[in-house]
Design a protein around this motif. Sequence first.
Motif, mmCIF file in Angstrom:
data_model
loop_
_atom_site.group_PDB
_atom_site.id
_atom_site.type_symbol
_atom_site.label_atom_id
_atom_site.label_comp_id
_atom_site.label_asym_id
_atom_site.label_seq_id
_atom_site.Cartn_x
_atom_site.Cartn_y
_atom_site.Cartn_z
ATOM 1 N N ALA A 51 -32.330 -44.995 25.299
ATOM 2 C CA ALA A 51 -33.667 -45.845 25.305
ATOM 3 C C ALA A 51 -34.560 -45.644 24.313
ATOM 4 O O ALA A 51 -35.395 -46.393 24.285
ATOM 5 N N SER A 52 -34.685 -44.833 23.396
ATOM 6 C CA SER A 52 -35.501 -44.501 22.509
ATOM 7 C C SER A 52 -35.522 -44.800 21.086
ATOM 8 O O SER A 52 -36.634 -44.828 20.656
ATOM 9 N N THR A 53 -34.493 -45.362 20.737
ATOM 10 C CA THR A 53 -34.562 -45.894 19.511
ATOM 11 C C THR A 53 -33.089 -47.210 19.464
ATOM 12 O O THR A 53 -32.715 -47.210 20.198
ATOM 13 N N GLY A 54 -33.455 -47.832 18.016
ATOM 14 C CA GLY A 54 -32.296 -48.660 17.836
ATOM 15 C C GLY A 54 -32.184 -49.836 18.945
ATOM 16 O O GLY A 54 -33.198 -50.121 19.634
ATOM 17 N N TYR A 55 -30.990 -49.871 19.285
ATOM 18 C CA TYR A 55 -30.504 -51.020 20.381
ATOM 19 C C TYR A 55 -30.947 -50.873 21.561
ATOM 20 O O TYR A 55 -31.294 -51.631 22.333
ATOM 21 N N GLY A 56 -30.999 -49.426 22.011
ATOM 22 C CA GLY A 56 -31.325 -49.076 23.249
ATOM 23 C C GLY A 56 -32.926 -49.187 23.749
ATOM 24 O O GLY A 56 -33.212 -49.785 24.645
ATOM 25 N N PHE A 76 -32.374 -38.429 24.185
ATOM 26 C CA PHE A 76 -32.436 -36.685 23.668
ATOM 27 C C PHE A 76 -33.407 -36.952 22.578
ATOM 28 O O PHE A 76 -33.171 -37.142 21.472
ATOM 29 N N GLU A 77 -34.643 -36.499 23.063
ATOM 30 C CA GLU A 77 -35.514 -36.369 21.723
ATOM 31 C C GLU A 77 -36.489 -35.300 21.652
ATOM 32 O O GLU A 77 -36.351 -34.325 22.555
ATOM 33 N N ARG A 78 -37.041 -34.927 20.573
ATOM 34 C CA ARG A 78 -37.843 -33.649 20.215
ATOM 35 C C ARG A 78 -39.228 -33.991 20.440
ATOM 36 O O ARG A 78 -39.748 -34.827 19.877
ATOM 37 N N GLY A 112 -33.092 -35.471 27.907
ATOM 38 C CA GLY A 112 -32.321 -34.460 28.009
ATOM 39 C C GLY A 112 -30.641 -35.077 27.425
ATOM 40 O O GLY A 112 -30.707 -36.305 27.201
ATOM 41 N N ASP A 113 -29.949 -34.249 27.627
ATOM 42 C CA ASP A 113 -28.452 -34.697 27.239
ATOM 43 C C ASP A 113 -27.674 -35.559 28.413
ATOM 44 O O ASP A 113 -27.198 -35.108 29.484
ATOM 45 N N ALA A 114 -27.867 -36.673 27.810
ATOM 46 C CA ALA A 114 -26.877 -37.899 28.850
ATOM 47 C C ALA A 114 -25.546 -37.540 29.153
ATOM 48 O O ALA A 114 -25.247 -37.851 30.353
ATOM 49 N N PHE A 115 -24.938 -36.465 28.370
ATOM 50 C CA PHE A 115 -23.311 -36.314 28.659
ATOM 51 C C PHE A 115 -23.334 -35.301 29.697
ATOM 52 O O PHE A 115 -22.264 -35.096 30.522
ATOM 53 N N ALA A 246 -12.709 -44.939 19.012
ATOM 54 C CA ALA A 246 -13.614 -44.679 20.207
ATOM 55 C C ALA A 246 -14.228 -46.099 20.936
ATOM 56 O O ALA A 246 -14.405 -46.189 21.924
ATOM 57 N N LYS A 247 -14.290 -47.111 19.692
ATOM 58 C CA LYS A 247 -14.869 -48.578 20.614
ATOM 59 C C LYS A 247 -13.671 -49.186 21.302
ATOM 60 O O LYS A 247 -14.004 -49.785 22.101
ATOM 61 N N LYS A 248 -12.633 -48.817 20.812
ATOM 62 C CA LYS A 248 -11.225 -49.583 21.441
ATOM 63 C C LYS A 248 -11.229 -48.673 22.900
ATOM 64 O O LYS A 248 -11.239 -49.448 23.976
ATOM 65 N N ALA A 275 -24.290 -55.626 12.529
ATOM 66 C CA ALA A 275 -24.904 -54.153 11.790
ATOM 67 C C ALA A 275 -26.254 -54.068 11.200
ATOM 68 O O ALA A 275 -26.815 -55.126 10.660
ATOM 69 N N LEU A 276 -26.938 -53.158 11.617
ATOM 70 C CA LEU A 276 -28.563 -53.147 11.323
ATOM 71 C C LEU A 276 -28.728 -51.528 10.979
ATOM 72 O O LEU A 276 -28.272 -50.551 11.400
ATOM 73 N N VAL A 277 -29.896 -51.400 10.221
ATOM 74 C CA VAL A 277 -30.182 -50.089 9.932
ATOM 75 C C VAL A 277 -30.841 -49.505 11.228
ATOM 76 O O VAL A 277 -31.805 -49.796 11.589
ATOM 77 N N THR A 278 -30.164 -48.323 11.415
ATOM 78 C CA THR A 278 -30.702 -47.570 12.509
ATOM 79 C C THR A 278 -30.196 -46.046 12.369
ATOM 80 O O THR A 278 -29.516 -45.760 11.068
ATOM 81 N N GLN A 279 -30.675 -45.118 12.787
ATOM 82 C CA GLN A 279 -30.514 -43.632 12.591
ATOM 83 C C GLN A 279 -28.871 -43.446 12.770
ATOM 84 O O GLN A 279 -28.264 -42.630 11.763
#
Length: 401
Positions: A51-56, A76-78, A112-115, A246-248, A275-279
């Motif tokens: 939820a912290s950058t880009g599309y989320g 997962f941020e610092r 934290g680690d969403a996985f 992975a997307k399939k 397609a967009l500029v994200t990290q």
Amino acid sequence: MNRLIEPKVRGYICTTAHPAGCAKNVHEQIKFVTSQPPIASGPKKVLIIGASTGYGLASRIVAAFGAKAQTIGIFFERAADDKRTASAGWYHTAAFEQAAHQAGLYAKSINGDAFSDAIKQKATALIKQDWGGSVDLVIYSLASPRRIHPQTGISFQSTLQPIGAPYRNKTIDIMSGQLSDVCIEPATAKEIADTVAVMGGEDWMMWIEALLKEKLLAQAAQTVAYSYIGPTLTDPIYSQGTIGAAKKDLVAASKILTQRLHAINGKALISVNKALVTQASAAIPVVPLYISLLYKIMKEKKLHEGCIEQIYRLYSDRLYRPNGTVLVDAQGLIRIDDWEMREDVQQAVAALWPKVHDENVATITDFAGYRHAFYKLFGFEVEGIDYNQPQIAAVPIPSLL
Ligand code: NAD
């Protein structure tokens, strides 16, 4: 720490972030959303994973400020320390929560680690405690280079490689603007499987199973994961490459999940985004040059969108339409990459692609726009920010206090 903060770019990552610039990015996105018609019959309780950058981040902002939804964001941020600034996603979330709380909107976050099982448990406990359940939208927007499997402890690395044959094309150094030819060797079976383990559908399924198990989903809840298809020229490195595999897998997971959600009349959907500029996209070879050309053409045709415009359209014109149906293509996919994939846009990009070289890259592509958008991801080059003002790097995220 109270000092001037400057960008420090290494490869395709900026290791510093500017608190005021990141906050302004968030405020600009909120301003866009509140200038649009509200999303009638939009979601009310939204969990955003990534939820912290880009599309989320855009998905969280549209839910909150377009539909007045309560949101829980996972990322997962610092945090900042004595030597380093916090990461951009940290500052975005601090600014988002502050604005949401000011607007009287519930917003809490988990870092934290969403996985991991631990973060899933933390999230389900918070949902139970604060909402008593009834999550009606789950956005899955993770982009990660690695995943530790919660049951086996095995660590997987994702790669960006073609499958079957080497891929040669031109690429651009996102800092110097220098073009070069790259040749990427095909992935091994293990590299393909590992990429699927990181970016495929297993973790999405684990999240939904965890929510179902605790009965936290509302009737007719929807979950959406993000994908990309793109043009023929990036096919070998994207759609037909390891990330495409992975997307399939993500698409296959959406079908299994829709069956699992049948009892509550819910749905699992894939949205194919532009397609967009994200990290995340800066790391993919060839794609930054394609995006530079795409931006040029789409800006000329007045079709250009950023994450926030894309996601506003996802909610308003695809997911929450007045007639209550979700708009999908013949394959059952939501397409908000429709303008990128328009024939006239793609033909213009394809016609220019072979002509790009070092001397004309600045004029026939929008590389300047690419770089500007890249710096903005980290809060730099944001209009109205005085970069000569010292910054306090340790900004709190209110709900993490
Ligand atoms: P991004 O790098 O901007 O955001 C990734 C998010 O995932 C961040 O919030 C980050 O904190 C979070 N994250 C990463 N690892 C995590 C972990 N282990 N635990 C918790 N959170 C973690 O990426 P993005 O470009 O917005 O990509 C999001 C999704 O959209 C991806 O599935 C991507 O494939 C898809 N997509 C991206 C593009 C594009 O051009 N950028 C286009 C179409 C689809």
